[in-house]
Motif scaffolding. Structure first.
Motif, PDB file in Angstrom:
ATOM      1  N   VAL A 178       0.856  -1.184   0.000  1.00  0.00           N
ATOM      2  CA  VAL A 178       0.000   0.000   0.000  1.00  0.00           C
ATOM      3  C   VAL A 178       0.892   1.234   0.000  1.00  0.00           C
ATOM      4  CG1 VAL A 178      -1.765   1.288   1.245  1.00  0.00           C
ATOM      5  CG2 VAL A 178      -1.820  -1.216   1.228  1.00  0.00           C
ATOM      6  N   PRO A 179       0.799   2.091  -1.024  1.00  0.00           N
ATOM      7  CA  PRO A 179       1.703   3.244  -1.122  1.00  0.00           C
ATOM      8  C   PRO A 179       1.402   4.330  -0.088  1.00  0.00           C
ATOM      9  CG  PRO A 179       0.085   3.302  -2.890  1.00  0.00           C
ATOM     10  CD  PRO A 179      -0.105   1.995  -2.187  1.00  0.00           C
ATOM     11  N   ALA A 180       2.458   4.808   0.550  1.00  0.00           N
ATOM     12  CA  ALA A 180       2.314   5.879   1.538  1.00  0.00           C
ATOM     13  C   ALA A 180       2.596   7.239   0.937  1.00  0.00           C
ATOM     14  CB  ALA A 180       3.246   5.630   2.719  1.00  0.00           C
ATOM     15  N   THR A 181       3.285   7.273  -0.206  1.00  0.00           N
ATOM     16  CA  THR A 181       3.602   8.536  -0.876  1.00  0.00           C
ATOM     17  C   THR A 181       3.165   8.441  -2.337  1.00  0.00           C
ATOM     18  OG1 THR A 181       5.801   7.835  -1.635  1.00  0.00           O
ATOM     19  CG2 THR A 181       5.643   8.814   0.592  1.00  0.00           C
ATOM     20  N   TYR A 185       3.118   5.479  -5.085  1.00  0.00           N
ATOM     21  CA  TYR A 185       1.895   5.212  -5.847  1.00  0.00           C
ATOM     22  C   TYR A 185       2.215   5.050  -7.335  1.00  0.00           C
ATOM     23  CZ  TYR A 185      -3.079   5.727  -7.154  1.00  0.00           C
ATOM     24  OH  TYR A 185      -4.358   5.524  -7.649  1.00  0.00           O
ATOM     25  N   ILE A 186       3.074   5.913  -7.857  1.00  0.00           N
ATOM     26  CA  ILE A 186       3.466   5.830  -9.261  1.00  0.00           C
ATOM     27  C   ILE A 186       4.230   4.536  -9.525  1.00  0.00           C
ATOM     28  CG2 ILE A 186       4.872   6.900 -11.070  1.00  0.00           C
ATOM     29  CD1 ILE A 186       4.224   9.621  -9.730  1.00  0.00           C
ATOM     30  N   GLU A 187       5.118   4.171  -8.593  1.00  0.00           N
ATOM     31  CA  GLU A 187       5.857   2.914  -8.744  1.00  0.00           C
ATOM     32  C   GLU A 187       4.901   1.723  -8.711  1.00  0.00           C
ATOM     33  OE1 GLU A 187       8.967   2.216  -9.578  1.00  0.00           O
ATOM     34  OE2 GLU A 187       9.218   4.378  -9.856  1.00  0.00           O
ATOM     35  N   ALA A 188       3.908   1.782  -7.843  1.00  0.00           N
ATOM     36  CA  ALA A 188       2.914   0.712  -7.777  1.00  0.00           C
ATOM     37  C   ALA A 188       2.127   0.627  -9.076  1.00  0.00           C
ATOM     38  CB  ALA A 188       1.976   0.951  -6.598  1.00  0.00           C
ATOM     39  N   ALA A 189       1.830   1.778  -9.662  1.00  0.00           N
ATOM     40  CA  ALA A 189       1.114   1.810 -10.936  1.00  0.00           C
ATOM     41  C   ALA A 189       1.930   1.114 -12.032  1.00  0.00           C
ATOM     42  CB  ALA A 189       0.818   3.254 -11.330  1.00  0.00           C
ATOM     43  N   ARG A 190       3.225   1.371 -12.042  1.00  0.00           N
ATOM     44  CA  ARG A 190       4.104   0.741 -13.033  1.00  0.00           C
ATOM     45  C   ARG A 190       4.156  -0.777 -12.836  1.00  0.00           C
ATOM     46  NH1 ARG A 190       8.403   5.435 -11.800  1.00  0.00           N
ATOM     47  NH2 ARG A 190       7.868   6.896 -13.493  1.00  0.00           N
ATOM     48  N   LYS A 191       4.302  -1.196 -11.581  1.00  0.00           N
ATOM     49  CA  LYS A 191       4.412  -2.623 -11.272  1.00  0.00           C
ATOM     50  C   LYS A 191       3.140  -3.370 -11.659  1.00  0.00           C
ATOM     51  CE  LYS A 191       5.553  -5.784  -7.475  1.00  0.00           C
ATOM     52  NZ  LYS A 191       5.958  -5.887  -6.049  1.00  0.00           N
ATOM     53  N   ARG A 299     -10.304  -2.125   0.641  1.00  0.00           N
ATOM     54  CA  ARG A 299      -9.875  -1.587   1.917  1.00  0.00           C
ATOM     55  C   ARG A 299      -9.650  -0.079   1.761  1.00  0.00           C
ATOM     56  NH1 ARG A 299     -11.094  -6.111   2.564  1.00  0.00           N
ATOM     57  NH2 ARG A 299     -10.051  -7.759   3.777  1.00  0.00           N
ATOM     58  N   VAL A 300      -9.437   0.585   2.877  1.00  0.00           N
ATOM     59  CA  VAL A 300      -9.204   2.036   2.875  1.00  0.00           C
ATOM     60  C   VAL A 300      -7.913   2.323   3.636  1.00  0.00           C
ATOM     61  CG1 VAL A 300     -10.131   4.298   3.454  1.00  0.00           C
ATOM     62  CG2 VAL A 300     -11.690   2.431   2.845  1.00  0.00           C
ATOM     63  N   ALA A 301      -7.086   3.181   3.064  1.00  0.00           N
ATOM     64  CA  ALA A 301      -5.807   3.569   3.671  1.00  0.00           C
ATOM     65  C   ALA A 301      -5.661   5.084   3.590  1.00  0.00           C
ATOM     66  CB  ALA A 301      -4.646   2.884   2.946  1.00  0.00           C
ATOM     67  N   PRO A 302      -4.747   5.666   4.350  1.00  0.00           N
ATOM     68  CA  PRO A 302      -4.538   7.109   4.269  1.00  0.00           C
ATOM     69  C   PRO A 302      -4.147   7.557   2.862  1.00  0.00           C
ATOM     70  CG  PRO A 302      -3.498   6.234   6.238  1.00  0.00           C
ATOM     71  CD  PRO A 302      -3.934   5.043   5.420  1.00  0.00           C
ATOM     72  N   MET A 303      -4.496   8.762   2.541  1.00  0.00           N
ATOM     73  CA  MET A 303      -4.158   9.363   1.249  1.00  0.00           C
ATOM     74  C   MET A 303      -2.637   9.394   1.066  1.00  0.00           C
ATOM     75  SD  MET A 303      -5.335  13.182   0.049  1.00  0.00           S
ATOM     76  CE  MET A 303      -5.263  13.702  -1.674  1.00  0.00           C
TER      77      MET A 303
END
Length: 445
Positions: A178-181, A185-191, A299-303
């Motif tokens: 779950v991305p914290a920054t 988030y961008i790295e997760a999008a690529r993966k 699920r829900v996580a912080p922005m």
């Protein structure tokens, strides 16, 4: 709010409304009546005397609020009218104000649209009724949004502090943390997209509400407003931080080219090809009713944050209840909006799926500890309430934000089709907004 944030297509009000709004009073939709003076003491007297008021709103939980209000005050009748959403609602309200008749006693007005109605003097300052004494009742974002200069022009009805809604099943399958920054988030999008070319971390075809919310979170302040003096600049650091990061998502085709709230969007959320949303706190009810196949998976996580360890969020959507200046029953109207936004009506709305703007409800153990079966029994409200306390202060909307939003796709939206960059589009949006403001009589820089 517990419905999608409606985009407006052009019901922008000009300064000419400042003259028409204070002309002949409307009949409040229920026949003419002697005007009530604007003082807090008149509210109790108005409730005792009774009467009929008309409320224009589309928010579904207000039906139950009206029932509760009428049960508590049997001498009062409330006509709840859905005059449309978005453009239809504001156009009807604008036309009634201009005509000087048929104006409702209460109107739902989204936060981004409130400044232009206030500047045009078509809605009443509520401080004479004691609205200023509600300082601390609401979370900072909504409370700031109902202010215009020293006046208070509505009471917050709900709020939309942002959070990350994500499909845990998809994230787990592809071993995505779950991305914290936003960088993560961008790295997760690529993966994700590399692992499954049909899957995207999110979708975006250009949305003014999403764009301004992310700029808001990044500390951007592109709009400076002081009455009819307006400053517009998308060259500030916060705006550029967003534009630089999100351009990577657009350039690398990491966002699904699917418009929000479309059938394809719901399908993507259901089948996992759209794996997350960064959106307002009103989203749970939409997922529960519109994406039933996702039950137990989300699920829900912080922005995600712009800086590691940061704790900054923004609002995305939300509405106030305001009292039109032309209403002849302002005291009774104020009694209703206080019931709906501060008193018993808040719990009624929560029980029917709304997200509150009131700090007492947000901090209540029963609210925070509620488990959501759809989200795997997660205590979702703990995340959302924390987000509400972290909204960056100082954000302002244009006094003609409805018009600005209506030209977003013709400016910034072009970046999503490859016709220029987000920076190019934001500059075009800025220039077009400046030009329109000057044409409407604003002093714009």
């Amino acid at each position: 709010m517990n419905r999608r944030h409606a985009l407006l297509a052009g019901a922008a009000l000009s300064l000419s409304l400042a003259m028409t709004a204070c002309g002949s009073p409307g009949d409040g939709g229920s026949g003419a009546a002697p005007a009530q003076s604007s003082s807090a003491g008149d509210v109790e007297a108005a409730l005792n005397a009774g009467g009929t008021i008309t409320v224009w709103a589309w928010e579904p939980t207000l039906k139950q609020v009206v029932e509760g209000f009428q049960a508590k005050y049997p001498k009062v009748k409330v006509n709840l009218v859905n005059a449309g959403t978005g453009d239809d609602h504001y156009t009807a309200l604008q036309n009634a104000v201009k005509a000087g008749s048929g104006v409702p006693d209460v109107a739902q007005i989204e936060y981004f649209a409130l400044p232009q109605f206030a500047l045009a003097k078509s809605i009443a300052d509520l401080t004479p009724f004691g609205a200023d004494k509600l300082e601390g009742t609401f979370t900072p974002g909504p409370w700031n949004s109902v202010h215009s200069g020293p006046g208070i022009y509505g009471l917050p009805m709900d709020s939309g502090p942002m959070a990350l809604f994500y499909n845990k099943e998809v994230f787990d399958k592809h071993k995505i943390e779950v991305p914290a920054t936003w960088e993560e988030y961008i790295e997760a999008a690529r993966k994700l997209h590399k692992a499954d070319p049909k899957a995207y971390i999110t979708s975006d075809t250009g949305d003014p509400g999403f764009t301004t919310s992310l700029i808001w979170q990044a500390g951007g302040k592109p709009y400076q407003v002081d009455g009819t003096k307006v400053g517009i600049s998308f060259a500030d650091a916060g705006t550029q931080k967003f534009a630089s990061a999100w351009q990577q998502m657009v350039t690398e085709k990491l966002v699904a080219p699917v418009s929000g709230w479309s059938d394809a969007w719901y399908k993507g959320l259901a089948d996992g090809t759209i794996a997350s949303l960064v959106i307002g706190a009103w989203m749970p009810a939409n997922l529960e009713t519109g994406v039933k196949a996702g039950a137990g998976k989300w699920r829900v996580a912080p922005m995600p944050q712009w800086e590691a360890g940061g704790k900054a969020t923004a609002e995305n959507g939300g509405s106030s209840l305001a009292v039109p200046e032309a209403s002849t029953k302002k005291a009774l109207a104020y009694a209703f909006i206080k019931y709906a936004g501060v008193d018993e009506g808040v719990q009624t709305r929560l029980d029917n799926g709304a997200f509150p703007a009131t700090t007492s409800h947000l901090n209540a153990a029963a609210f925070k500890d509620k488990k959501f079966p759809y989200f795997g029994d997660q205590q979702v409200n703990q995340v959302l309430a924390e987000s509400a306390s972290q909204v960056v202060t100082g954000w302002k909307y244009l006094p003609y934000q409805t018009y600005a939003n209506s030209i977003f796709n013709d400016t910034v939206g072009k970046a999503y089709t490859g016709a220029g960059t987000l920076q190019d589009g934001l500059k075009a949006w800025q220039d077009a907004s400046v030009k329109y403001g000057q044409e409407q009589g604003f002093t714009v820089q």
